[in-house]
Design a protein around this motif. Structure first.
Motif, PDB file in Angstrom:
ATOM      1  N   TYR A  17      42.315 -38.485 -21.517  1.00  0.00           N
ATOM      2  CA  TYR A  17      41.371 -37.468 -21.108  1.00  0.00           C
ATOM      3  C   TYR A  17      40.007 -38.086 -20.820  1.00  0.00           C
ATOM      4  CZ  TYR A  17      44.897 -34.313 -22.960  1.00  0.00           C
ATOM      5  OH  TYR A  17      46.065 -33.652 -23.210  1.00  0.00           O
ATOM      6  N   LEU A  18      39.342 -37.560 -19.818  1.00  0.00           N
ATOM      7  CA  LEU A  18      38.023 -38.056 -19.459  1.00  0.00           C
ATOM      8  C   LEU A  18      36.955 -37.276 -20.210  1.00  0.00           C
ATOM      9  CD1 LEU A  18      38.621 -38.242 -15.605  1.00  0.00           C
ATOM     10  CD2 LEU A  18      38.823 -40.100 -17.271  1.00  0.00           C
ATOM     11  N   THR A  19      35.769 -37.824 -20.284  1.00  0.00           N
ATOM     12  CA  THR A  19      34.673 -37.108 -20.921  1.00  0.00           C
ATOM     13  C   THR A  19      34.130 -36.050 -19.973  1.00  0.00           C
ATOM     14  OG1 THR A  19      32.967 -38.607 -20.112  1.00  0.00           O
ATOM     15  CG2 THR A  19      34.028 -39.187 -22.193  1.00  0.00           C
ATOM     16  N   HIS A  20      33.463 -35.081 -20.562  1.00  0.00           N
ATOM     17  CA  HIS A  20      32.866 -33.994 -19.779  1.00  0.00           C
ATOM     18  C   HIS A  20      31.869 -34.543 -18.765  1.00  0.00           C
ATOM     19  CE1 HIS A  20      31.183 -30.224 -18.667  1.00  0.00           C
ATOM     20  NE2 HIS A  20      30.062 -30.386 -19.343  1.00  0.00           N
ATOM     21  N   VAL A  26      31.144 -38.073 -11.984  1.00  0.00           N
ATOM     22  CA  VAL A  26      31.950 -38.951 -11.138  1.00  0.00           C
ATOM     23  C   VAL A  26      33.020 -38.190 -10.357  1.00  0.00           C
ATOM     24  CG1 VAL A  26      33.469 -40.959 -11.076  1.00  0.00           C
ATOM     25  CG2 VAL A  26      31.536 -40.897 -12.661  1.00  0.00           C
ATOM     26  N   VAL A  27      33.907 -37.489 -11.085  1.00  0.00           N
ATOM     27  CA  VAL A  27      35.030 -36.816 -10.425  1.00  0.00           C
ATOM     28  C   VAL A  27      34.531 -35.779  -9.421  1.00  0.00           C
ATOM     29  CG1 VAL A  27      37.098 -35.428 -10.772  1.00  0.00           C
ATOM     30  CG2 VAL A  27      36.526 -37.221 -12.409  1.00  0.00           C
ATOM     31  N   PHE A  28      33.696 -34.857  -9.883  1.00  0.00           N
ATOM     32  CA  PHE A  28      33.141 -33.858  -8.972  1.00  0.00           C
ATOM     33  C   PHE A  28      32.037 -34.452  -8.109  1.00  0.00           C
ATOM     34  CE2 PHE A  28      35.019 -30.775 -11.957  1.00  0.00           C
ATOM     35  CZ  PHE A  28      35.637 -29.930 -11.046  1.00  0.00           C
ATOM     36  N   GLY A  29      31.322 -35.442  -8.640  1.00  0.00           N
ATOM     37  CA  GLY A  29      30.233 -36.052  -7.883  1.00  0.00           C
ATOM     38  C   GLY A  29      30.693 -36.632  -6.558  1.00  0.00           C
ATOM     39  N   ILE A  30      31.900 -37.185  -6.536  1.00  0.00           N
ATOM     40  CA  ILE A  30      32.450 -37.737  -5.297  1.00  0.00           C
ATOM     41  C   ILE A  30      32.592 -36.643  -4.241  1.00  0.00           C
ATOM     42  CG2 ILE A  30      34.518 -38.773  -4.266  1.00  0.00           C
ATOM     43  CD1 ILE A  30      34.906 -40.287  -6.889  1.00  0.00           C
ATOM     44  N   THR A  31      33.044 -35.460  -4.659  1.00  0.00           N
ATOM     45  CA  THR A  31      33.207 -34.364  -3.702  1.00  0.00           C
ATOM     46  C   THR A  31      31.856 -33.874  -3.184  1.00  0.00           C
ATOM     47  OG1 THR A  31      33.191 -32.614  -5.391  1.00  0.00           O
ATOM     48  CG2 THR A  31      35.300 -33.651  -4.906  1.00  0.00           C
ATOM     49  N   TYR A  32      30.826 -33.908  -4.030  1.00  0.00           N
ATOM     50  CA  TYR A  32      29.505 -33.453  -3.602  1.00  0.00           C
ATOM     51  C   TYR A  32      28.904 -34.419  -2.583  1.00  0.00           C
ATOM     52  CZ  TYR A  32      30.059 -30.740  -7.901  1.00  0.00           C
ATOM     53  OH  TYR A  32      30.531 -29.925  -8.897  1.00  0.00           O
ATOM     54  N   VAL A  33      29.026 -35.704  -2.869  1.00  0.00           N
ATOM     55  CA  VAL A  33      28.521 -36.701  -1.915  1.00  0.00           C
ATOM     56  C   VAL A  33      29.238 -36.542  -0.571  1.00  0.00           C
ATOM     57  CG1 VAL A  33      28.397 -39.172  -1.407  1.00  0.00           C
ATOM     58  CG2 VAL A  33      27.833 -38.345  -3.699  1.00  0.00           C
ATOM     59  N   TYR A  34      30.525 -36.300  -0.649  1.00  0.00           N
ATOM     60  CA  TYR A  34      31.323 -36.142   0.578  1.00  0.00           C
ATOM     61  C   TYR A  34      30.849 -34.955   1.412  1.00  0.00           C
ATOM     62  CZ  TYR A  34      35.190 -34.759   3.559  1.00  0.00           C
ATOM     63  OH  TYR A  34      35.932 -34.374   4.645  1.00  0.00           O
ATOM     64  N   ILE A  35      30.672 -33.787   0.785  1.00  0.00           N
ATOM     65  CA  ILE A  35      30.291 -32.610   1.563  1.00  0.00           C
ATOM     66  C   ILE A  35      28.882 -32.741   2.123  1.00  0.00           C
ATOM     67  CG2 ILE A  35      29.411 -31.270  -0.396  1.00  0.00           C
ATOM     68  CD1 ILE A  35      31.282 -29.971   2.745  1.00  0.00           C
ATOM     69  N   VAL A 137      42.073 -32.152 -12.491  1.00  0.00           N
ATOM     70  CA  VAL A 137      41.929 -33.361 -13.302  1.00  0.00           C
ATOM     71  C   VAL A 137      41.048 -33.099 -14.525  1.00  0.00           C
ATOM     72  CG1 VAL A 137      40.974 -35.696 -13.328  1.00  0.00           C
ATOM     73  CG2 VAL A 137      42.344 -34.938 -11.385  1.00  0.00           C
ATOM     74  N   SER A 138      40.005 -32.305 -14.342  1.00  0.00           N
ATOM     75  CA  SER A 138      39.053 -32.069 -15.434  1.00  0.00           C
ATOM     76  C   SER A 138      39.459 -30.923 -16.350  1.00  0.00           C
ATOM     77  CB  SER A 138      37.667 -31.771 -14.851  1.00  0.00           C
ATOM     78  OG  SER A 138      37.679 -30.547 -14.132  1.00  0.00           O
ATOM     79  N   LEU A 139      40.525 -30.193 -16.023  1.00  0.00           N
ATOM     80  CA  LEU A 139      40.926 -29.048 -16.845  1.00  0.00           C
ATOM     81  C   LEU A 139      41.252 -29.419 -18.291  1.00  0.00           C
ATOM     82  CD1 LEU A 139      41.343 -26.012 -16.735  1.00  0.00           C
ATOM     83  CD2 LEU A 139      43.739 -26.423 -16.105  1.00  0.00           C
TER      84      LEU A 139
END
Length: 200
Positions: A17-20, A26-35, A137-139
């Motif tokens: 499991y990843l940290t909050h 990182v995980v969501f940050g990649i999607t934000y940079v992309y959009i 992934v973060s669920l």
């Protein structure tokens, strides 16, 4: 642990499991940079395409606007619940507003496309699908966090947030905008605005 000490690590690393913080930054940050990057390019190309004479309202568009609007508000709602209980983290002061801004930006791009009577482009659909994947992934982290801090309003808001991710991803694949007013040759006209007139 990445993004904080052991007190902020919900779930031992051995369980995978990843940290909050890692999820949000990182995980969501990649999607934000992309959009923000790909979306800005999409906006630039749309500015070269004329808008329809009347805005092509439809049930599909209205539902997407509602879902995207909620996706824009949910990060701040979740943060407000966590802040009220004193379970928030410092990085969320930046991560949550950034998440809201990213989703409202995608809503603006959607309206720009529909105003030109165009179907959702690959930029929006890939952002929606990527975000649904990131949420999946973060669920486990959210569930483990609930075990530690309690299944309060923040947890149930997170579950609702996850369902909204899945909804917009499904709509992007199966319920795209349908033009009823553009003539068949419109697709060729739009193509000229992106790649220029074809040569004989």
């Amino acid at each position: 642990e990445f993004c904080g000490d052991i007190k902020h690590a919900w779930g031992p690393t051995a369980k995978g499991y990843l940290t909050h913080c890692f999820d949000d930054v990182v995980v969501f940050g990649i999607t934000y940079v992309y959009i923000f990057l790909a979306g800005s390019y999409r906006v630039w190309t749309l500015l070269r395409v004329p808008t329809a004479k009347t805005f092509p309202y439809s049930t599909r568009h209205s539902v997407k606007v509602m879902v995207l609007g909620w996706l824009g508000m949910m990060p701040m709602i979740v943060f407000a619940f966590r802040y009220a209980r004193g379970t928030h983290d410092d990085f969320e002061w930046v991560a949550k507003p950034l998440a809201s801004l990213a989703w409202l930006y995608s809503l603006w791009i959607l309206n720009m496309e529909v105003a030109r009577d165009l179907r959702e482009c690959w930029v929006l659909r890939s952002f929606w699908l990527g975000s649904a994947l990131a949420a999946t992934v973060s669920l486990p982290t959210a569930v483990l966090q609930g075990e530690v801090t309690g299944y309060g309003l923040a947890f149930f808001a997170t579950v609702l947030h996850y369902l909204l991710y899945l909804t917009i991803a499904a709509m992007g694949v199966r319920w795209r905008h349908v033009s009823k007013k553009r003539p068949p040759e419109w697709s060729q006209e739009v193509a000229k605005h992106f790649v220029g007139a074809s040569r004989a």
